[in-house]
Design a protein around this motif. Structure first.
Motif, short mmCIF file in Angstrom:
data_model
loop_
_atom_site.label_atom_id
_atom_site.label_comp_id
_atom_site.label_asym_id
_atom_site.label_seq_id
_atom_site.Cartn_x
_atom_site.Cartn_y
_atom_site.Cartn_z
N PRO A 109 0.87 -1.24 -0.12
CA PRO A 109 0.17 0.11 0.15
C PRO A 109 0.81 1.19 -0.04
N PRO A 110 0.46 2.30 -0.46
CA PRO A 110 1.19 3.47 -0.62
C PRO A 110 1.31 3.87 0.72
N ARG A 111 2.74 4.72 1.07
CA ARG A 111 3.44 4.94 2.20
C ARG A 111 2.40 6.02 2.73
N HIS A 112 1.90 6.10 4.01
CA HIS A 112 1.07 7.17 4.40
C HIS A 112 1.35 7.44 5.78
N VAL A 113 0.95 8.69 6.44
CA VAL A 113 0.78 9.02 7.72
C VAL A 113 -0.45 9.16 8.10
N ASP A 114 -0.88 8.51 9.12
CA ASP A 114 -2.31 8.83 9.71
C ASP A 114 -2.39 10.02 10.24
N VAL A 115 -1.75 10.29 11.20
CA VAL A 115 -1.97 11.38 12.17
C VAL A 115 -0.44 12.45 12.21
N TYR A 116 -0.52 13.61 12.01
CA TYR A 116 0.63 14.31 12.36
C TYR A 116 0.53 15.36 13.28
N VAL A 117 1.29 15.17 14.32
CA VAL A 117 1.24 16.13 15.57
C VAL A 117 2.08 17.48 15.50
N ALA A 118 1.35 18.54 15.45
CA ALA A 118 1.98 19.81 15.25
C ALA A 118 1.85 20.75 16.57
N ALA A 119 3.06 20.78 17.24
CA ALA A 119 3.05 21.53 18.45
C ALA A 119 3.73 22.57 18.44
N PHE A 120 3.18 23.56 19.30
CA PHE A 120 3.71 24.79 19.08
C PHE A 120 3.55 25.37 20.56
N GLY A 121 4.31 26.50 20.82
CA GLY A 121 4.25 27.30 22.25
C GLY A 121 4.17 26.28 23.27
N GLY A 122 3.38 26.42 24.11
CA GLY A 122 3.49 25.64 25.48
C GLY A 122 2.95 24.34 25.22
N GLY A 123 2.39 23.76 23.92
CA GLY A 123 2.05 22.66 23.66
C GLY A 123 3.24 21.76 22.98
N ALA A 124 4.55 22.24 22.96
CA ALA A 124 5.70 21.42 22.69
C ALA A 124 5.96 20.44 23.50
N ALA A 125 5.70 20.45 24.90
CA ALA A 125 5.88 19.48 25.74
C ALA A 125 4.90 18.37 25.74
N ARG A 126 3.78 18.59 24.78
CA ARG A 126 2.88 17.47 24.75
C ARG A 126 3.09 16.49 23.55
N ARG A 127 3.93 16.97 22.57
CA ARG A 127 4.24 16.44 21.40
C ARG A 127 4.49 15.01 21.66
N LEU A 128 5.54 14.37 22.16
CA LEU A 128 6.11 13.27 22.50
C LEU A 128 5.01 12.36 23.11
N PRO A 129 4.43 12.59 24.19
CA PRO A 129 3.51 11.91 25.01
C PRO A 129 2.15 11.70 23.87
N LEU A 130 1.71 12.64 23.23
CA LEU A 130 0.84 12.48 22.07
C LEU A 130 0.97 11.50 21.32
N LEU A 131 2.28 11.65 20.48
CA LEU A 131 2.89 10.58 19.44
C LEU A 131 2.73 9.19 19.97
N PHE A 132 3.34 9.06 21.00
CA PHE A 132 3.32 7.62 21.51
C PHE A 132 1.94 7.11 22.13
N HIS A 133 1.13 7.94 22.54
CA HIS A 133 -0.31 7.41 22.77
C HIS A 133 -1.21 7.08 21.57
N LEU A 134 -0.63 7.69 20.60
CA LEU A 134 -1.67 7.58 19.13
C LEU A 134 -0.95 6.16 18.46
N ARG A 135 0.31 6.07 18.43
CA ARG A 135 1.04 4.78 17.94
C ARG A 135 0.60 3.70 18.95
#
Length: 422
Positions: free
Chosen positions: A323-349
């Protein structure tokens, strides 16, 4: 100086690697339905194994094996083919003590020192099966049908199956003497290798890359015409069984497999889209090989398919397996949300999504452009306001719509939304 991969080898990555992995997965799934179990043999074997099995006068042994001595003085070889190692394992581990026949399948790299060209590398990959401890034309037809149906399942149903017989210890010696008498007057027209083969094994002349297309070689006596009554009857029964299974084939009396262990049934699959190097695989019966390697007098039959040749055939037809390579979800974190990026990524994975993401304290547009280039289906935006509310903003890149979703409900929302998009 830049160090490159050795000539005749290649790096696999991206879509090419995905195609190879998909081929291997399809093959494993297919042979499992026929009762096969996978076996993995060493890439290194003692060179003696191939001298005794493949044959000392074959091109593989004389010119193509990668060999070197170990510290104990034994000569090792990078395996040039898959059958002999599987048979050695069958003998070493007394697999014949179990229920017969034993059905084994393999996938992996092989090595031969050849001139690299399209579909032929010095490190190449094969998919193969071996059935050991079983005999009879019905079994031969079953193994051939397994391979042919696998090719058809890939979309290669137009690949031509060529069937022949290479005789047995009764009729082949008489044929070799006929060949020797035929080629003697043409000795000076043969290449130096074939002049040596004339005395040692004239059958190899018919498979020589330099001589096989010469007119006098094409007109040489055919082994197929010298078969004894038993071999001819065996071949006819294999053909009857293939016909009963609806497997199309053509009889090719010129077919000579390049390995000495074959007896009776021999076959190849030929893909006209590949040009001169048109064989995508082949095999045959090898009833004396188990005993030659120290085991009981058990019969065997198998085949191998060249992965690189299959890949070329699929590409020539525009067939995609992976199947074509795809990304289901891209987490775009900015400002105070930067600290949430890694926990969100692993939660989704952990929830089963293909998820990537980056943080940028200022340029949200940069993140959105990156998500688009990665082919992400949705973007999860998380900044100062989202963190304060315990939410994320989810943007559908196809429609451009955006919606606020509670973070603890994100997985369920994504499953519903992505399922709707197919």
């Amino acid at each position: 100086m830049e160090i490159r991969a050795p000539r005749g080898t290649e790096d696999l990555f991206g879509e090419d690697l995905e195609l190879v992995v998909a081929l291997e997965e399809r093959f494993r799934e297919h042979v499992r339905r026929f009762g096969f179990q996978e076996i993995r043999t060493p890439i290194l074997e003692y060179a003696e194994l191939f001298v005794r099995s493949v044959g000392p006068t074959t091109d593989i042994v004389e010119k193509e094996m990668f060999t070197f001595p170990d510290r104990g003085g034994r000569v090792l070889a990078l395996r040039p083919e898959g059958t002999a190692p599987v048979v050695r394992a069958y003998v070493n581990h007394k697999l014949y003590a179990d229920l017969l026949p034993v059905r084994l399948a393999y996938a992996g790299p092989m090595f031969r020192y050849e001139r690299p060209q399209a579909g032929r590398q010095r490190q190449f990959h094969q998919l193969g099966v071996e059935v050991l401890g079983g005999e009879g034309p019905e079994l031969d037809a079953e193994v051939i049908a397994l391979g042919h149906e696998f090719l058809a399942s890939l979309g290669l149903g137009d690949v031509r199956l060529e069937l022949s017989s290479v005789g047995c210890p009764v009729c082949r010696p008489r044929y070799l003497e006929r060949l020797r008498e035929y080629f003697l007057p043409h000795r000076d027209e043969l290449c130096p290798d074939c002049q040596r083969r004339l005395e040692r094994n004239p059958l190899r002349i018919l498979d020589c890359k330099l001589d096989r297309d010469k007119d006098f070689v094409r007109e040489a006596p055919k082994l197929f015409d010298s078969l004894c009554d038993d071999c001819r009857r065996y071949h006819e029964e294999v053909a009857v069984h293939l016909t009963s299974l609806g497997i199309p084939f053509v009889v090719n009396p010129h077919l000579v497999r390049g390995l000495d262990y074959y007896v009776r049934t021999a076959f190849e699959w030929v893909d006209a889209s590949l040009g001169a190097q048109d064989a995508v695989g082949g095999g045959g019966r090898y009833d004396g090989l188990v005993a030659e390697l120290g085991g009981p007098p058990h019969g065997g039959i198998g085949f191998a398919l060249g992965v690189e040749r299959l890949v070329l055939g699929l590409k020539n037809r525009g067939i995609r397996l992976a199947p074509p390579r795809h990304v289901d979800v891209y987490v775009a974190a900015f400002g105070g949300g930067a600290a949430r990026r890694l926990p969100l990524l692993f939660h989704l994975r952990r929830a089963g999504f293909v998820a990537l993401g980056d943080a940028d304290t200022e340029k949200v547009r940069t993140l959105l452009r990156r998500a688009d280039r990665l082919g992400a289906r949705v973007v999860v935006l998380v900044g100062d306001e989202e963190v304060a509310r315990g939410e994320v903003a989810v943007k559908d890149l196809a429609s451009g719509t955006q919606e606020a979703v509670r973070e603890d409900e994100l997985v369920a929302w994504l499953r519903r939304h992505l399922a709707q998009d197919g």
